[in-house]
Design an enzyme around this catalytic site. Structure first.
Site, mmCIF file in Angstrom:
data_model
loop_
_atom_site.group_PDB
_atom_site.id
_atom_site.type_symbol
_atom_site.label_atom_id
_atom_site.label_comp_id
_atom_site.label_asym_id
_atom_site.label_seq_id
_atom_site.Cartn_x
_atom_site.Cartn_y
_atom_site.Cartn_z
ATOM 1 N N ASN A 12 0.873 -1.183 0.000
ATOM 2 C CA ASN A 12 0.000 0.000 0.000
ATOM 3 C C ASN A 12 0.904 1.225 0.000
ATOM 4 O O ASN A 12 1.526 1.538 1.014
ATOM 5 C CB ASN A 12 -0.897 -0.037 1.252
ATOM 6 C CG ASN A 12 -1.683 1.256 1.423
ATOM 7 O OD1 ASN A 12 -1.779 2.059 0.490
ATOM 8 N ND2 ASN A 12 -2.244 1.454 2.611
ATOM 9 N N LYS A 14 0.089 4.297 -0.235
ATOM 10 C CA LYS A 14 -0.501 5.516 0.346
ATOM 11 C C LYS A 14 -0.273 6.690 -0.627
ATOM 12 O O LYS A 14 -0.305 6.464 -1.835
ATOM 13 C CB LYS A 14 0.076 5.761 1.743
ATOM 14 C CG LYS A 14 -0.033 4.493 2.612
ATOM 15 C CD LYS A 14 0.308 4.695 4.045
ATOM 16 C CE LYS A 14 0.172 3.358 4.770
ATOM 17 N NZ LYS A 14 0.373 3.466 6.206
ATOM 18 N N HIS A 102 -9.251 1.395 5.521
ATOM 19 C CA HIS A 102 -7.916 1.574 6.116
ATOM 20 C C HIS A 102 -8.046 2.547 7.291
ATOM 21 O O HIS A 102 -8.816 3.495 7.233
ATOM 22 C CB HIS A 102 -6.943 2.116 5.068
ATOM 23 C CG HIS A 102 -5.516 2.072 5.536
ATOM 24 N ND1 HIS A 102 -5.001 3.010 6.398
ATOM 25 C CD2 HIS A 102 -4.519 1.180 5.301
ATOM 26 C CE1 HIS A 102 -3.736 2.690 6.656
ATOM 27 N NE2 HIS A 102 -3.421 1.591 5.999
ATOM 28 N N GLU A 104 -6.337 4.950 8.173
ATOM 29 C CA GLU A 104 -6.140 6.365 7.818
ATOM 30 C C GLU A 104 -7.406 6.939 7.197
ATOM 31 O O GLU A 104 -7.738 8.105 7.405
ATOM 32 C CB GLU A 104 -4.928 6.495 6.883
ATOM 33 C CG GLU A 104 -3.626 6.253 7.643
ATOM 34 C CD GLU A 104 -2.499 5.665 6.830
ATOM 35 O OE1 GLU A 104 -2.541 5.704 5.585
ATOM 36 O OE2 GLU A 104 -1.550 5.139 7.460
ATOM 37 N N GLU A 174 -4.567 -4.488 11.183
ATOM 38 C CA GLU A 174 -3.504 -3.486 11.277
ATOM 39 C C GLU A 174 -3.665 -2.709 12.580
ATOM 40 O O GLU A 174 -4.480 -1.768 12.648
ATOM 41 C CB GLU A 174 -3.601 -2.504 10.102
ATOM 42 C CG GLU A 174 -3.400 -3.150 8.752
ATOM 43 C CD GLU A 174 -2.898 -2.143 7.724
ATOM 44 O OE1 GLU A 174 -1.802 -2.348 7.214
ATOM 45 O OE2 GLU A 174 -3.591 -1.146 7.463
ATOM 46 N N GLY A 180 3.355 2.729 10.535
ATOM 47 C CA GLY A 180 4.293 3.807 10.251
ATOM 48 C C GLY A 180 5.106 4.231 11.460
ATOM 49 O O GLY A 180 5.768 5.270 11.436
ATOM 50 N N SER A 220 4.239 -1.816 10.133
ATOM 51 C CA SER A 220 5.705 -1.895 10.205
ATOM 52 C C SER A 220 6.257 -3.277 9.863
ATOM 53 O O SER A 220 7.189 -3.755 10.501
ATOM 54 C CB SER A 220 6.206 -1.427 11.580
ATOM 55 O OG SER A 220 5.848 -0.069 11.787
HETATM 56 P P1 13P Z 1 3.579 0.626 7.527
HETATM 57 O O1 13P Z 1 4.071 -0.687 6.954
HETATM 58 O O2 13P Z 1 4.285 1.823 6.962
HETATM 59 O O3 13P Z 1 3.535 0.589 9.021
HETATM 60 O O4 13P Z 1 2.057 0.800 7.042
HETATM 61 C C1 13P Z 1 1.151 -0.210 7.288
HETATM 62 C C2 13P Z 1 -0.105 0.110 6.549
HETATM 63 O O5 13P Z 1 -0.859 0.977 6.929
HETATM 64 C C3 13P Z 1 -0.357 -0.617 5.298
HETATM 65 O O6 13P Z 1 -1.661 -0.409 4.882
#
Ligand code: 13P
Length: 260
Positions: A12, A14, A102, A104, A174, A180, A220
């Site tokens: 992903n 983003k 997601h 976010e 997640e 992140g 992560s």
């Molecule tokens: P990270 O791997 O950067 O922590 O992000 C995870 C994520 O939100 C994937 O959708």
């Protein structure tokens, strides 16, 4: 007994990589991945909308067996929804997987369980595969609320979906505090919550759907921890953010079987 579920490693991106950078990244990834990888693992990339047509063309013209994914869509077919993209528009671009809910999108853009459920159903109607995201905040975790939060999101996200459809879709666990941040759930903790996700599916849709649904861990994931996470019985894949932006790092995650 070996798992009947094919692993799925998804990148992903983003809001990263314009379409030139996206093409370069997928080209590099395709140089790193081998037929053995594609035989063992399903791989998807989820670029921003502006890159999707370019990546579709690249994958098709060079016969690269990486699946195209999207990060988001609207649940309506068409209409006055400035800035939104309909599921059928993504299906026309040969998108296979669409992320729904997601954290976010939930936290920054106010998507609630009801909207996420409408998206899941709209994605299925357009004959694509949803990746339904669930996960708890740090406060919820500290208060011992992880299982309730996650099972509630699974039930709400899949409400009204047929059990045959549930069997074919993907759920990504997640933990929000691990996204992140460089903090990963321990493989044991990730397994425990992924088992809760599977038990919730079993309770709502039956054992067959639960045995078939693929569950990813996200938060992560890096080349160094992918192997331990993927070794867990209820973890069938990874939804990778930061580490998927770099073709070498992402390829090493896809190749977790070889050790890192
Ligand atoms: P990270 O791997 O950067 O922590 O992000 C995870 C994520 O939100 C994937 O959708």
């Amino acid at each position: 007994m070996p798992s009947p579920r094919r692993p799925l490693i998804s990148g992903n991106w983003k809001m990263h990589h314009n379409h030139f950078e996206a093409i370069q990244t997928v080209q590099k990834l395709s140089y790193r991945l081998t037929n053995d990888d594609y035989e063992a693992v399903d791989v998807s990339v989820h670029p921003p909308f502006t890159d999707i047509r370019s990546i579709q063309t690249l994958l098709q013209s060079e016969n690269i067996p990486i699946a195209l994914g999207a990060q988001h869509c609207h649940f309506e077919e068409k209409g006055a929804f400035t800035g939104e993209v309909a599921p059928s528009m993504l299906a026309k671009l040969d998108v296979t997987y669409v992320i729904a809910g997601h954290s976010e999108r939930r936290e920054v853009f106010g998507e609630d369980d009801e909207m996420v459920n409408k998206k899941v159903r709209a994605i299925l109607k357009a004959e694509m595969t949803p990746i339904l995201c669930v996960g708890e905040t740090l406060d919820e975790r500290d208060a011992g609320g992880t299982d309730d939060k996650v099972s509630g999101q699974v039930r709400a996200g899949l409400a009204g979906v047929k059990k045959e459809q549930v069997a074919g879709l993907v759920i990504a666990y997640e933990p929000i505090w691990a996204i992140g941040t460089g903090r990963t759930a321990t493989p044991d903790d990730a397994q425990t919550t992924c088992a809760v996700v599977r038990a919730t599916v079993a309770d709502a849709f039956g054992a067959d759907a639960a045995a078939a649904v693929r569950i990813q861990y996200g938060g992560s994931v890096k080349p160094g921890n992918a192997g331990d996470l993927m070794a867990q019985p209820d973890i069938d894949g990874a939804l990778v953010g930061g580490a998927s932006l770099d073709a070498d790092e992402f390829a090493r995650i896809v190749q977790w079987r070889m050790g890192d």
